[in-house]
Write a protein that holds these residues in place. Structure first.
Motif, short mmCIF file in Angstrom:
data_model
loop_
_atom_site.label_atom_id
_atom_site.label_comp_id
_atom_site.label_asym_id
_atom_site.label_seq_id
_atom_site.Cartn_x
_atom_site.Cartn_y
_atom_site.Cartn_z
N GLY A 178 0.86 -1.18 0.00
CA GLY A 178 0.00 0.00 0.00
C GLY A 178 0.89 1.22 0.00
N GLY A 206 0.19 4.59 -0.34
CA GLY A 206 -0.58 5.83 -0.29
C GLY A 206 0.10 6.83 0.63
N TYR A 207 -0.68 7.69 1.29
CA TYR A 207 -0.12 8.73 2.15
C TYR A 207 0.73 8.11 3.26
N VAL A 208 0.24 7.00 3.84
CA VAL A 208 0.98 6.38 4.95
C VAL A 208 2.09 5.46 4.44
N ASP A 240 2.29 -1.75 -4.54
CA ASP A 240 0.92 -1.25 -4.69
C ASP A 240 0.29 -1.96 -5.88
N ASN A 241 -1.03 -2.23 -5.77
CA ASN A 241 -1.67 -2.88 -6.91
C ASN A 241 -2.19 -1.88 -7.94
N LYS A 294 0.14 4.14 -10.37
CA LYS A 294 0.87 4.75 -9.26
C LYS A 294 2.32 4.26 -9.23
N VAL A 312 -2.68 -0.38 3.63
CA VAL A 312 -3.71 -0.07 2.63
C VAL A 312 -4.85 0.71 3.30
N THR A 363 -8.51 1.92 4.74
CA THR A 363 -9.63 1.32 5.47
C THR A 363 -10.77 2.33 5.50
N THR A 395 -5.27 1.69 9.93
CA THR A 395 -6.12 1.85 11.12
C THR A 395 -7.25 0.83 11.03
N GLU A 402 -0.42 4.39 13.03
CA GLU A 402 0.30 5.54 12.48
C GLU A 402 -0.36 6.84 12.96
N GLU A 451 -1.10 14.49 7.50
CA GLU A 451 -0.84 14.91 6.12
C GLU A 451 -0.42 16.37 6.16
N SER A 481 -9.25 12.24 5.72
CA SER A 481 -9.32 10.80 5.48
C SER A 481 -9.39 10.00 6.77
N CYS A 482 -9.17 10.62 7.92
CA CYS A 482 -9.08 9.81 9.15
C CYS A 482 -10.18 10.08 10.19
N LYS A 502 -13.91 8.81 9.52
CA LYS A 502 -14.12 7.35 9.48
C LYS A 502 -13.70 6.69 10.80
N ARG A 505 -10.48 13.97 0.75
CA ARG A 505 -11.42 12.99 1.30
C ARG A 505 -12.18 13.63 2.47
N1 LIG Z 1 -3.71 9.49 5.52
C1 LIG Z 1 -3.41 9.71 6.79
O1 LIG Z 1 -3.15 10.84 7.19
C2 LIG Z 1 -3.36 8.58 7.78
C3 LIG Z 1 -2.80 8.80 9.05
C4 LIG Z 1 -2.76 7.75 9.97
C5 LIG Z 1 -3.30 6.51 9.62
N2 LIG Z 1 -3.86 6.34 8.38
C6 LIG Z 1 -4.39 5.00 8.05
O2 LIG Z 1 -3.46 4.36 7.18
C7 LIG Z 1 -4.14 3.55 6.22
C8 LIG Z 1 -3.74 3.97 4.83
O3 LIG Z 1 -4.21 5.30 4.62
P1 LIG Z 1 -3.75 6.16 3.36
O4 LIG Z 1 -4.30 7.51 3.56
O5 LIG Z 1 -2.31 5.96 3.14
O6 LIG Z 1 -4.56 5.39 2.20
P2 LIG Z 1 -4.41 5.63 0.64
O7 LIG Z 1 -5.77 5.38 0.08
O8 LIG Z 1 -3.73 6.91 0.34
O9 LIG Z 1 -3.42 4.45 0.17
C9 LIG Z 1 -3.76 3.10 0.18
C10 LIG Z 1 -2.97 2.43 -0.93
O10 LIG Z 1 -3.15 1.02 -0.84
C11 LIG Z 1 -3.20 0.51 -2.15
N3 LIG Z 1 -3.81 -0.83 -2.13
C12 LIG Z 1 -5.12 -1.17 -1.90
N4 LIG Z 1 -5.26 -2.51 -1.97
C13 LIG Z 1 -4.04 -3.03 -2.25
C14 LIG Z 1 -3.56 -4.35 -2.44
N5 LIG Z 1 -4.36 -5.41 -2.37
N6 LIG Z 1 -2.25 -4.52 -2.71
C15 LIG Z 1 -1.41 -3.46 -2.79
N7 LIG Z 1 -1.81 -2.18 -2.62
C16 LIG Z 1 -3.12 -1.96 -2.34
C17 LIG Z 1 -3.98 1.55 -2.92
O11 LIG Z 1 -3.78 1.45 -4.32
C18 LIG Z 1 -3.41 2.84 -2.33
O12 LIG Z 1 -2.31 3.31 -3.08
C19 LIG Z 1 -5.63 3.72 6.54
O13 LIG Z 1 -6.05 2.68 7.37
C20 LIG Z 1 -5.69 5.04 7.28
O14 LIG Z 1 -6.78 5.13 8.15
C21 LIG Z 1 -3.89 7.32 7.46
#
Ligand SMILES: NC(=O)c1ccc[n+]([C@@H]2O[C@H](COP(=O)([O-])OP(=O)(O)OC[C@H]3O[C@@H](n4cnc5c(N)ncnc54)[C@H](O)[C@@H]3O)[C@@H](O)[C@H]2O)c1
Length: 461
Positions: A7, A9-11, A30-31, A35, A84, A86, A122, A170, A174, A290-291, A294, A358
């Motif tokens: 995964g 993404g941001y985290v 990442d799938n 990206k 990934v 949630t 999370t 985490e 952001e 995003s957090c 949810k 988000r």
């Molecule tokens: N964004 C934040 O500020 C933040 C802070 C703390 C915790 N979190 C938590 O961290 C987690 C990730 O958040 P995020 O904002 O990074 O999400 P995001 O949506 O930005 O990134 C998730 C990534 O996972 C990838 N993904 C999904 N399914 C996959 C798979 N089967 N195989 C490989 N990659 C896959 C997606 O393509 C995407 O790039 C969440 O649970 C979120 O609650 C986020």
């Protein structure tokens, strides 16, 4: 150490890049093929200050690579992070399908070497055990599929995966995610395995010892070791508390407006009490992103599953929902009928220094204003420049603040981007139809705006 982060993404991307910066060898999986292709071409898919340099430096050094291939990445790693998304389901509970899919895939590719699987996403309390179960299921299915049809089981010696699951929530924000990763308030690790905890401590040693921190002499970062469920709960409780603090000050702001007090003064006055503190006491349009939305909903939902009714947190959510409508009420008070009026939004992202929209309050405003027949325009320093228009079909996205001002019957400051403090408001006052500005974040200088010719309306003052 060899680390795989599933995964990106941001985290996941920030975690992977920062761990590589501290000297580990990291594979980010990442799938999303687009990206990964973009990262391999040196383009960062998100806006996050400082991230690009770290990604480039570690990619060039061969310590950070990007791929869509889970199998090899899992096999090569000692530590596998699940990072990934949630997102929330319409019911409010967490959508765990991405975590579940990744856990099963990890199980399919584990062998007998010991590994630590780290849940950074999370996830609701109890998910650590569920992830462990899915990994075992994935491993079992892989063994069964490896036995030839009608074949003898001994052809393929069953491999018992050797792993522990750790919860490592985490807390990065952001907009300052890289800084937060190198300067955390604490690192929380939940597991009943001493071996897994020790590996996590080694992984984080450069950060615990603040070797990459702004102030390397600030003393070690607290490394909180606990059980899986408590670690998962710490994340939810932290976000629920912060959301409560914001809803609290917004409620105080609404009372201030009625009794003639100024919420900024009140927040300063109560924040000096060390038990309360100054942070997260800015009244405004409420929380989003995003957090918080949810996570607070998921906690309410989990409690409900266990027969507990979270009255306080439900009120926190409702106060936040209503806070977004306060801006509409203020516009109606000033302009009366909104049908046919043009409203300009300064800012779209849920907070400054991110491109994340988000659950951004701006999206609710756009929806309400459209329903009331207003025309909505917006300017956001990052969104306007990025060309991203997903979810923005009902708003005209302008290229700069002055074009935004043209023909507006009201401006609303939605996101407190620093550059909005430096706009030429005298010029903007000449461009608008009507010089009305609702400062939905109490971010601008009332006197300056008034001098520039605007009728300034804040929140709770
Ligand atoms: N964004 C934040 O500020 C933040 C802070 C703390 C915790 N979190 C938590 O961290 C987690 C990730 O958040 P995020 O904002 O990074 O999400 P995001 O949506 O930005 O990134 C998730 C990534 O996972 C990838 N993904 C999904 N399914 C996959 C798979 N089967 N195989 C490989 N990659 C896959 C997606 O393509 C995407 O790039 C969440 O649970 C979120 O609650 C986020």
């Amino acid at each position: 150490m060899r680390v795989t982060v599933v995964g990106t993404g941001y985290v996941g991307l920030v975690t992977g890049a920062c761990l590589a910066e501290t000297g580990h060898h990291v594979i980010c999986v990442d799938n999303n093929e687009a990206k990964v292709a973009s990262l391999n071409a040196g383009r960062i898919p998100i806006y996050e200050p400082g991230l690009e340099q770290i990604v480039r430096r570690n990619n060039d050094a061969g310590r950070l690579i990007f791929t869509t291939e889970v199998d090899n990445s899992v096999k090569q790693a000692q530590i596998i992070f699940i990072a990934v998304g949630t997102p929330a389901l319409p019911t409010g509970e967490s959508d765990l399908r991405y975590v579940g899919a990744v856990a099963k895939t990890i199980g399919e590719h584990l062998d007998s070497s010991y590994r630590v699987v780290v849940n950074k996403s999370t996830v609701p309390i109890g998910s650590g055990d569920w992830v462990r179960m899915l990994i075992l299921e994935g491993a079992k299915e892989a063994i069964l599929s490896a036995v030839p049809a009608g074949g003898v089981e001994t052809v393929c010696a069953p491999v018992t995966p050797n792993f522990d699951v750790v919860s490592n929530p985490e807390f990065l924000k952001e907009g300052s995610a890289v800084w937060d990763t190198f300067n955390p308030d604490r690192i929380v690790v939940g597991s009943d395995s001493a071996q897994a905890i020790e590996i996590m401590r080694q992984l984080y040693t450069p950060i615990i010892e603040r070797r990459f921190a702004e102030d390397p002499k600030a003393g070690e970062v607290p490394f909180v070791v606990t059980d899986l469920s408590s670690a998962e709960m710490i994340k939810y409780a932290a976000n629920a508390f912060l959301a409560t603090k914001i809803s609290f000050i917004n409620e105080v702001a609404n009372i201030c407006e009625r009794v003639g007090a100024d919420v900024s003064q009140v927040a300063y006055g109560i924040g000096l009490d060390q038990r309360i503190g100054q942070r997260f006491l800015q009244a405004g349009l409420g929380w989003g992103g995003s957090c918080f939305p949810k996570d607070v909903s998921a906690l309410v939902h989990t409690a409900n599953d266990y027969g507990y009714d979270c009255r306080l947190l439900k009120a926190v959510i409702e106060t936040n929902r209503l806070q977004r409508t306060r801006v509409i009420e203020k516009l109606q008070q000033e302009l009366k009928v909104l049908k046919g009026k043009t409203i300009g939004l300064l800012g779209l992202t849920f907070k400054p220094d991110t491109d994340d929209m988000r659950d951004a309050p701006a999206l609710s405003l756009i929806e309400y204003l459209n329903k009331l027949g207003a025309r909505v325009k917006a300017f956001d320093p990052i969104v306007s420049a990025s060309g991203i228009r997903e979810g923005l079909s009902h708003v005209i996205v302008e290229t700069d603040a002055y074009r935004l001002a043209e023909t507006c019957d009201a401006l609303v400051l939605v996101t407190e981007w620093k550059e909005f403090r430096n706009l030429d408001y005298e010029k903007m006052a000449q461009l608008v139809n009507r010089p009305l500005l609702i400062d939905a974040r109490n971010f601008l200088d009332r006197q300056l705006l008034t001098k520039a010719g605007f009728w300034y309306v804040g929140m709770g003052r």
